[in-house]
Design a protein around this motif. Sequence first.
Motif, mmCIF file in Angstrom:
data_model
loop_
_atom_site.group_PDB
_atom_site.id
_atom_site.type_symbol
_atom_site.label_atom_id
_atom_site.label_comp_id
_atom_site.label_asym_id
_atom_site.label_seq_id
_atom_site.Cartn_x
_atom_site.Cartn_y
_atom_site.Cartn_z
ATOM 1 N N ASP A 181 0.813 -1.223 0.000
ATOM 2 C CA ASP A 181 0.000 0.000 0.000
ATOM 3 C C ASP A 181 0.844 1.269 0.000
ATOM 4 O OD1 ASP A 181 0.905 -0.433 2.611
ATOM 5 O OD2 ASP A 181 -0.817 0.577 3.501
ATOM 6 N N ASP A 230 2.399 -7.677 0.849
ATOM 7 C CA ASP A 230 2.518 -7.011 2.152
ATOM 8 C C ASP A 230 1.404 -7.552 3.053
ATOM 9 O OD1 ASP A 230 3.366 -5.242 4.103
ATOM 10 O OD2 ASP A 230 2.424 -3.482 3.202
ATOM 11 N N VAL A 278 -0.022 -5.671 5.963
ATOM 12 C CA VAL A 278 -0.934 -4.617 6.411
ATOM 13 C C VAL A 278 -1.393 -3.835 5.185
ATOM 14 C CG1 VAL A 278 -1.211 -2.598 7.875
ATOM 15 C CG2 VAL A 278 0.243 -4.484 8.625
ATOM 16 N N CYS A 281 6.782 -6.695 9.412
ATOM 17 C CA CYS A 281 6.326 -7.312 10.666
ATOM 18 C C CYS A 281 7.110 -8.583 10.972
ATOM 19 C CB CYS A 281 4.851 -7.686 10.580
ATOM 20 S SG CYS A 281 3.764 -6.309 10.223
ATOM 21 N N ARG A 336 -5.025 -5.265 22.635
ATOM 22 C CA ARG A 336 -3.602 -5.253 22.290
ATOM 23 C C ARG A 336 -3.226 -6.501 21.485
ATOM 24 N NH1 ARG A 336 1.529 -3.528 25.969
ATOM 25 N NH2 ARG A 336 3.037 -3.804 24.329
ATOM 26 N N MET A 395 -4.571 -6.096 17.968
ATOM 27 C CA MET A 395 -3.842 -5.111 17.165
ATOM 28 C C MET A 395 -2.475 -5.635 16.764
ATOM 29 S SD MET A 395 -4.908 -1.579 19.015
ATOM 30 C CE MET A 395 -4.306 -0.513 17.735
ATOM 31 N N THR A 427 -4.994 -5.668 11.468
ATOM 32 C CA THR A 427 -5.992 -4.694 11.065
ATOM 33 C C THR A 427 -5.290 -3.521 10.401
ATOM 34 O OG1 THR A 427 -5.806 -3.719 13.245
ATOM 35 C CG2 THR A 427 -7.641 -5.206 12.888
ATOM 36 N N TYR A 486 -4.085 0.111 9.696
ATOM 37 C CA TYR A 486 -3.731 1.156 10.646
ATOM 38 C C TYR A 486 -4.533 2.406 10.322
ATOM 39 C CZ TYR A 486 0.292 -1.723 11.820
ATOM 40 O OH TYR A 486 1.114 -2.731 12.215
ATOM 41 N N ARG A 487 -5.747 2.458 10.802
ATOM 42 C CA ARG A 487 -6.605 3.599 10.490
ATOM 43 C C ARG A 487 -6.382 4.731 11.478
ATOM 44 N NH1 ARG A 487 -10.835 -0.237 9.592
ATOM 45 N NH2 ARG A 487 -11.237 -0.415 7.382
ATOM 46 N N THR A 488 -6.449 5.923 10.976
ATOM 47 C CA THR A 488 -6.451 7.094 11.839
ATOM 48 C C THR A 488 -7.904 7.440 12.126
ATOM 49 O OG1 THR A 488 -4.445 7.874 10.763
ATOM 50 C CG2 THR A 488 -5.685 9.469 12.040
ATOM 51 N N PRO A 489 -8.331 7.430 13.403
ATOM 52 C CA PRO A 489 -9.733 7.661 13.701
ATOM 53 C C PRO A 489 -10.242 8.980 13.130
ATOM 54 C CG PRO A 489 -8.553 6.974 15.677
ATOM 55 C CD PRO A 489 -7.547 7.190 14.605
ATOM 56 N N ALA A 536 -2.824 7.205 16.437
ATOM 57 C CA ALA A 536 -3.095 6.362 15.260
ATOM 58 C C ALA A 536 -2.302 6.857 14.050
ATOM 59 C CB ALA A 536 -4.583 6.372 14.952
ATOM 60 N N GLU A 537 -2.212 8.156 13.889
ATOM 61 C CA GLU A 537 -1.432 8.658 12.745
ATOM 62 C C GLU A 537 0.062 8.400 12.952
ATOM 63 O OE1 GLU A 537 -2.170 12.646 11.298
ATOM 64 O OE2 GLU A 537 -0.445 12.495 9.959
ATOM 65 N N ARG A 581 1.324 5.917 14.473
ATOM 66 C CA ARG A 581 1.524 4.499 14.193
ATOM 67 C C ARG A 581 1.578 4.250 12.686
ATOM 68 N NH1 ARG A 581 -2.842 -0.269 15.687
ATOM 69 N NH2 ARG A 581 -1.731 -1.939 14.673
ATOM 70 N N ARG A 588 9.123 2.985 8.506
ATOM 71 C CA ARG A 588 9.835 1.743 8.818
ATOM 72 C C ARG A 588 9.947 0.853 7.581
ATOM 73 N NH1 ARG A 588 7.232 -2.949 12.690
ATOM 74 N NH2 ARG A 588 8.955 -4.413 12.577
ATOM 75 N N VAL A 615 -3.928 1.266 23.433
ATOM 76 C CA VAL A 615 -4.834 0.518 24.310
ATOM 77 C C VAL A 615 -4.769 1.009 25.757
ATOM 78 C CG1 VAL A 615 -4.861 -1.538 22.890
ATOM 79 C CG2 VAL A 615 -3.149 -1.328 24.684
#
Lengths: 226, 122
Positions: free
Chosen positions: A15, A60, A62, A90, A207, A210, A215, A217-220, B60-61, B63, B70, B97
């Motif tokens: 991605d 990939d 994620v 990962c 935890r 995640m 999942t 990695y969404r930014t809320p 979240a951003e 991460r 990375r 978390v």
Amino acid sequence: MTSLASRPSVLVVDDHGIVRDGLIALLERQNGIQVVGTASSGRDALSAASRLKPDIITMDLVLPDMNGIDATERILKVLPDVRVLVLTACHNAEHVYRALRAGASGYLLKDAIGQEIVQAVNAVRDGKQYISSSVAPPDVGERFFSMPKSPLERLSSREREVLHRVVAGASSATIARYLSLSRKTVDTYRARVMTKLGVRNRSALIRFAMENELTEYRTPQRAAAG
Amino acid sequence: MAAERNAARKAGPGAATGSDDALDGVRQSFSARLVQDHERFVALRAALQARQVPPEAIIAELRNRAHKVRGGAAIFEMKELAATACALEEAAIAASVQVKRGEAMVEAPLAILIDFLAQTIG
């Protein structure tokens, strides 16, 4: 799709655009490897694989829409002869395990790619399995292919659905409404998930999910800093 | 880290005429983008400190962005940068978390990554 000259065709799935470009350059630097297409999400990978029928897919883990493990599984159901080489940052035994159980032929860490990509591509092209030496020594790597079920694989589809919604922050009442179940039933599913995963509370559950569930990695919401 | 800095400083326009050149070109693009990544990490740290935005969104951003840095750094063999970004990504996972003060968990790895990026981009 291997050509007369045994030139393996490769579909690159990642991605991150610049990583895709880097992979293409790295792969095409090697004589005999031909990159025939790219995809930036799990669903894109499904359609590109069906359309291009590559010999090898570098996948990939994620990804938006659908993670690389689910995409691998779905692609191999339709195109069983395709070889999937997971290529990820990962390094987690659960990820390795689940990728291989999904049918991936190899698992390579991005930070080992410069040294190992040709070896890995050649191995999976020849029908062998390949695990990056930075994930596990060869003798240990072979054991990944014959391990028993992992905790996540022991979850039923309904339990996984409940887990996803808990991780997304939904309450039992909300999940119950969405799934047309009673709250008590949802609580029972939650308890079973926690028992199966060996975690004691919601924080530990989230935890674990995640770290292992891959999942996106969404930014809320977009942070206000610019 | 010297090699990583040198790789970053080689960034600049250049036609990629061969496959090695193509790889160098992409590497240079990645290095050039580290300037924007650095700016964004600095902005996110400021937002975290100002506490005007829910920390969950910022974490979240962090991460997400750390994960991308990375991955790119790993591909282009900037191992120290990859490890530094990895530390922030893992801290952000742990922080996401935490019910309270999760942001405290990312402060140090974020500061280290910002400092490392500043040195890398020169």
